[in-house]
Design an enzyme around this catalytic site. Sequence first.
Site, mmCIF file in Angstrom:
data_model
loop_
_atom_site.group_PDB
_atom_site.id
_atom_site.type_symbol
_atom_site.label_atom_id
_atom_site.label_comp_id
_atom_site.label_asym_id
_atom_site.label_seq_id
_atom_site.Cartn_x
_atom_site.Cartn_y
_atom_site.Cartn_z
ATOM 1 N N ALA A 35 0.889 -1.112 -0.006
ATOM 2 C CA ALA A 35 0.005 0.167 -0.013
ATOM 3 C C ALA A 35 0.994 1.145 -0.165
ATOM 4 O O ALA A 35 2.143 1.020 0.270
ATOM 5 C CB ALA A 35 -0.877 -0.042 1.083
ATOM 6 N N GLY A 86 0.874 -5.147 1.104
ATOM 7 C CA GLY A 86 -0.241 -5.119 0.067
ATOM 8 C C GLY A 86 0.073 -5.904 -1.184
ATOM 9 O O GLY A 86 -0.633 -6.646 -1.831
ATOM 10 N N GLU A 120 -0.167 -9.443 -0.848
ATOM 11 C CA GLU A 120 -1.400 -9.793 -0.688
ATOM 12 C C GLU A 120 -2.019 -9.855 -1.841
ATOM 13 O O GLU A 120 -3.365 -10.809 -1.782
ATOM 14 C CB GLU A 120 -2.038 -8.779 0.465
ATOM 15 C CG GLU A 120 -1.611 -8.842 1.812
ATOM 16 C CD GLU A 120 -2.140 -7.823 2.912
ATOM 17 O OE1 GLU A 120 -1.944 -6.695 2.537
ATOM 18 O OE2 GLU A 120 -2.697 -8.290 3.857
ATOM 19 N N GLU A 137 4.518 -5.306 7.021
ATOM 20 C CA GLU A 137 3.796 -4.346 7.754
ATOM 21 C C GLU A 137 4.496 -3.894 9.040
ATOM 22 O O GLU A 137 4.048 -3.013 9.546
ATOM 23 C CB GLU A 137 2.529 -4.706 7.588
ATOM 24 C CG GLU A 137 1.752 -4.573 6.226
ATOM 25 C CD GLU A 137 1.614 -5.652 5.293
ATOM 26 O OE1 GLU A 137 2.704 -6.502 5.638
ATOM 27 O OE2 GLU A 137 1.118 -5.767 4.513
HETATM 28 C C1 3H9 Z 1 0.690 -2.113 3.570
HETATM 29 O O1 3H9 Z 1 0.905 -2.822 2.519
HETATM 30 C C2 3H9 Z 1 -0.724 -2.326 4.106
HETATM 31 C C3 3H9 Z 1 -1.489 -3.522 3.575
HETATM 32 O O2 3H9 Z 1 -1.386 -4.687 4.207
HETATM 33 C C4 3H9 Z 1 -3.073 -3.361 3.766
HETATM 34 C C5 3H9 Z 1 -3.429 -2.077 2.984
HETATM 35 C C6 3H9 Z 1 -5.110 -2.076 3.260
HETATM 36 N N1 3H9 Z 1 4.817 3.448 -0.143
HETATM 37 O O3 3H9 Z 1 13.113 1.129 -0.035
HETATM 38 P P1 3H9 Z 1 13.618 2.049 -1.350
HETATM 39 C C7 3H9 Z 1 9.397 4.744 -1.431
HETATM 40 S S1 3H9 Z 1 1.709 -1.181 4.371
HETATM 41 C C8 3H9 Z 1 5.088 4.661 -0.253
HETATM 42 O O4 3H9 Z 1 14.950 2.679 -1.344
HETATM 43 P P2 3H9 Z 1 14.323 -0.662 -2.706
HETATM 44 C C9 3H9 Z 1 10.499 4.915 -0.628
HETATM 45 O O5 3H9 Z 1 10.076 5.910 0.494
HETATM 46 C C10 3H9 Z 1 3.164 -1.292 3.335
HETATM 47 N N2 3H9 Z 1 6.564 4.937 -0.675
HETATM 48 O O6 3H9 Z 1 13.690 0.942 -2.221
HETATM 49 C C11 3H9 Z 1 11.624 5.546 -1.475
HETATM 50 O O7 3H9 Z 1 11.281 6.534 -1.732
HETATM 51 P P3 3H9 Z 1 12.371 7.987 -2.258
HETATM 52 C C12 3H9 Z 1 3.874 -2.523 3.257
HETATM 53 C C13 3H9 Z 1 7.113 3.730 -0.746
HETATM 54 O O8 3H9 Z 1 14.055 -0.922 -4.178
HETATM 55 C C14 3H9 Z 1 11.464 4.771 -2.852
HETATM 56 O O9 3H9 Z 1 10.114 4.194 -2.568
HETATM 57 N N3 3H9 Z 1 4.927 -2.425 2.632
HETATM 58 C C15 3H9 Z 1 6.903 2.385 -0.236
HETATM 59 O O10 3H9 Z 1 15.646 -0.673 -2.091
HETATM 60 C C16 3H9 Z 1 12.492 3.543 -2.980
HETATM 61 O O11 3H9 Z 1 12.487 2.674 -1.802
HETATM 62 C C17 3H9 Z 1 6.192 -2.362 2.954
HETATM 63 O O12 3H9 Z 1 6.391 -2.059 4.252
HETATM 64 C C18 3H9 Z 1 5.690 2.355 -0.163
HETATM 65 N N4 3H9 Z 1 4.761 1.054 0.190
HETATM 66 O O13 3H9 Z 1 13.392 -1.615 -1.790
HETATM 67 C C19 3H9 Z 1 7.425 -2.058 1.988
HETATM 68 N N5 3H9 Z 1 7.711 1.416 -0.473
HETATM 69 O O14 3H9 Z 1 13.179 7.387 -3.389
HETATM 70 C C20 3H9 Z 1 8.246 -1.108 2.168
HETATM 71 C C21 3H9 Z 1 9.039 2.120 -0.788
HETATM 72 O O15 3H9 Z 1 11.496 9.199 -2.433
HETATM 73 N N6 3H9 Z 1 9.323 -0.966 0.917
HETATM 74 N N7 3H9 Z 1 8.635 3.510 -0.997
HETATM 75 O O16 3H9 Z 1 13.292 8.077 -0.791
HETATM 76 C C22 3H9 Z 1 10.354 -1.697 1.221
HETATM 77 O O17 3H9 Z 1 10.578 -2.652 1.956
HETATM 78 C C23 3H9 Z 1 11.437 -1.452 -0.075
HETATM 79 O O18 3H9 Z 1 10.998 -0.093 -0.719
HETATM 80 C C24 3H9 Z 1 11.158 -2.596 -1.309
HETATM 81 C C25 3H9 Z 1 12.087 -1.663 -2.438
HETATM 82 C C26 3H9 Z 1 11.750 -3.745 -0.827
HETATM 83 C C27 3H9 Z 1 9.917 -2.491 -1.749
#
Ligand code: 3H9
Length: 699
Positions: free
Chosen positions: A62, A103, A106, A126
Amino acid sequence: MAEVKLERRGSVAVITLDNPPVNALSVATLTGLAQRVTAGLADPAIKAFVLTGAGKIFVGGADIREFGKPRPAEAPTLSQLIETIENASAPFVAAINGAAAGGGLELALGCHARIASPGARLGLPEVKLGLLPGAGGTQRLPRLTGVEAALDMIVSGELKPAEAALALGIVDAVAAGDVVAAAVAHAEKLAAAGKPPQRTRDLGGKIEAAKAKPELFANYRKETARRFRGYEAPQRCIDCVEAAATLPFAEGLKAERAAFLERVGSEQSKAQRHVFFAEREVAKIPDVPADTPTLPIKAAAVIGCGTMGGGIAMNFANAGIPVTVVESTKEALERGLSIIGKNYAATAAKGRLSQADMQKRLGLIKGTLAYEDIKAADIVIEAVFEEMDIKKETFRKLDALVKPAAILATNTSTLDVDEIAAVTKRPVKVIGTHFFSPANVMRLLENVRGRKSSKETIATVMALSRRIGKIGVLVGVCDGFVGNRMLAAYTRQANALILEGALPHEVDKVIYDFGFPMGPFAMGDLAGLDVSWRIRKRRQAEGKDNYPGYVVGDRLCEMGRFGQKTGQGWFRYEAGSRTPLSDPLVEATILKASAELGLKRRKIAAEEILERCMYPLINEGAKILDEGLALRSSDIDIIWINGYGFPAYRGGPMFYADRVGLAKILQVMRRLEEQHGEILRPAPLLERLAREGKGFGEP
Ligand code: 3H9
């Protein structure tokens, strides 16, 4: 700009989510996806669907930036969309081309089959945001993997590589070639079979086993409470997985939804979301843009193979960078290298490193007594004794010998980087790299920007930090840099509190209960009291610190009580134990010191102890921001969480301060200034923000 494309490959519709950088499921993306799915389902020519992500990521979850913001009422929710997909009569196959997180996973679990590319990583992180999976993840994952594996994944939040996900039953196959082509072929096969698609929600077999083990959840809760002390989300994750095992699917989903909404609004989740973005923000330096050229680092050298030097060398070897360590005597070199060997062997014994990887890493570390051997290094990190004259002599020698293009870094924790740089002919290439002990474990790296450090030097060291698995935070030159300067404000108050009436274990308990792994006195015993005693004596001789409140610590050192390593310090320790035990001798020393200083001891409440320890620390942080020595308040939060064990679920000291309210902190600081003088004067930034009703996060 969010985009969702639908492209036909025969009778299969390939839907591609394209919302850089991580294809997060924003309202716009979800809306686009819902439109494509609805249109596709209405098209009789389409017999099956493939969902995939553009670029290197499937879906990062999300959109975290949208949490807490108003949502248009008509916007589809992820849960609704997953339900539509899962209940569709045409099969949906997820082509997981890269990370599928939260998400994102999911969404894939709602599909009828999943094919991953070999480099993909899958998980439900999450919990790291103080949340839990809120779109069916806690209900569907256990149906695929069984309860125990699902608990491990959901409670730890770790992403699993594709092969591990295959072994766990999360994906149906790992594609050798093009993952979308493999998913299209799989979708065609499912459509041709003519059977109703397999819904994950209907898979009951793997959760049955948990029903026969009611103790499983109680044990898991206990273990989790110990491992994630103070964190609320892991326990809520367990509740939801238990609901998956004990309730019908629809009721389990309802329980998950309620728990998710409670989490989104919680203080802990707000704090942990702040930390997520702060960790990524830290790499952004306004005057050193992301495209600043960096020096390629192919070989490194470390001067000194003591505790720090050895740990630093391990970081390079762990990242595959050859590193040469220089020592002054054969004995010291052998001792240092043998400790490195023992550290690796201990990791291997715990099963966290294979023998082959251990040998590879050891093979990358070379020891030498000759500076000549490091001439060709691209970066040299000096970790010699903390004395200005010794540092200067080392830098003169390095400057004369090492190739002119190389960066010369100092691991000093207290000395002036500019003064060290000044003895070289390449001050632009000199920078501080302040590692935290144990250097091979602690994630924080304070990169200290000297007055003359070039942008290239800064960009190189910041990029290198990430490569060696650290969070590099850029700070300016000042006494103690950011972390230790704030630490001094905190330990000074802890020492004052014991003279005024508290005892070390009382102060430590308050700090431990707040969420730190240990209080200031147990921490002193762990680090070694002689270290700060030596620094204190030097600073007193230089006229830099004449604070009288360290009298008890000084006396303990004079008695040879240096902490855990001598079996006694602020506390006493039984042989082979690290448990701090109160010691009547320490108490008597404290009472005597209070009497000598004419202080009438009083009972000090836990609340006062916490305020006295935390607010001066925050106040020092405000001074640091005022002086431009940290780029932003969130950088200070990252330093304290990763270098000093500040609980991440409180967001770091500056975020915490904003939640407490700066007006309250200012009020306490004013009182402390009256009682203790100028050293506790409120920072001008604190005064201004409190007056304007703002916080550090919105200056
Ligand atoms: C969820 O999903 C809730 C659901 O269960 C239910 C919903 C109803 N959103 O980490 P990076 C940005 S909660 C917005 O360096 P990588 C990050 O801030 C979510 N922005 O990339 C950064 O921005 P900037 C559960 C996001 O390639 C840029 O993307 N998901 C999000 O090293 C690059 O990020 C998580 O907790 C996001 N969801 O790794 C996953 N994710 O360039 C969180 C990233 O402006 N994310 N950004 O600084 C990660 O773990 C890693 O980003 C990922 C890629 C592994 C995906």
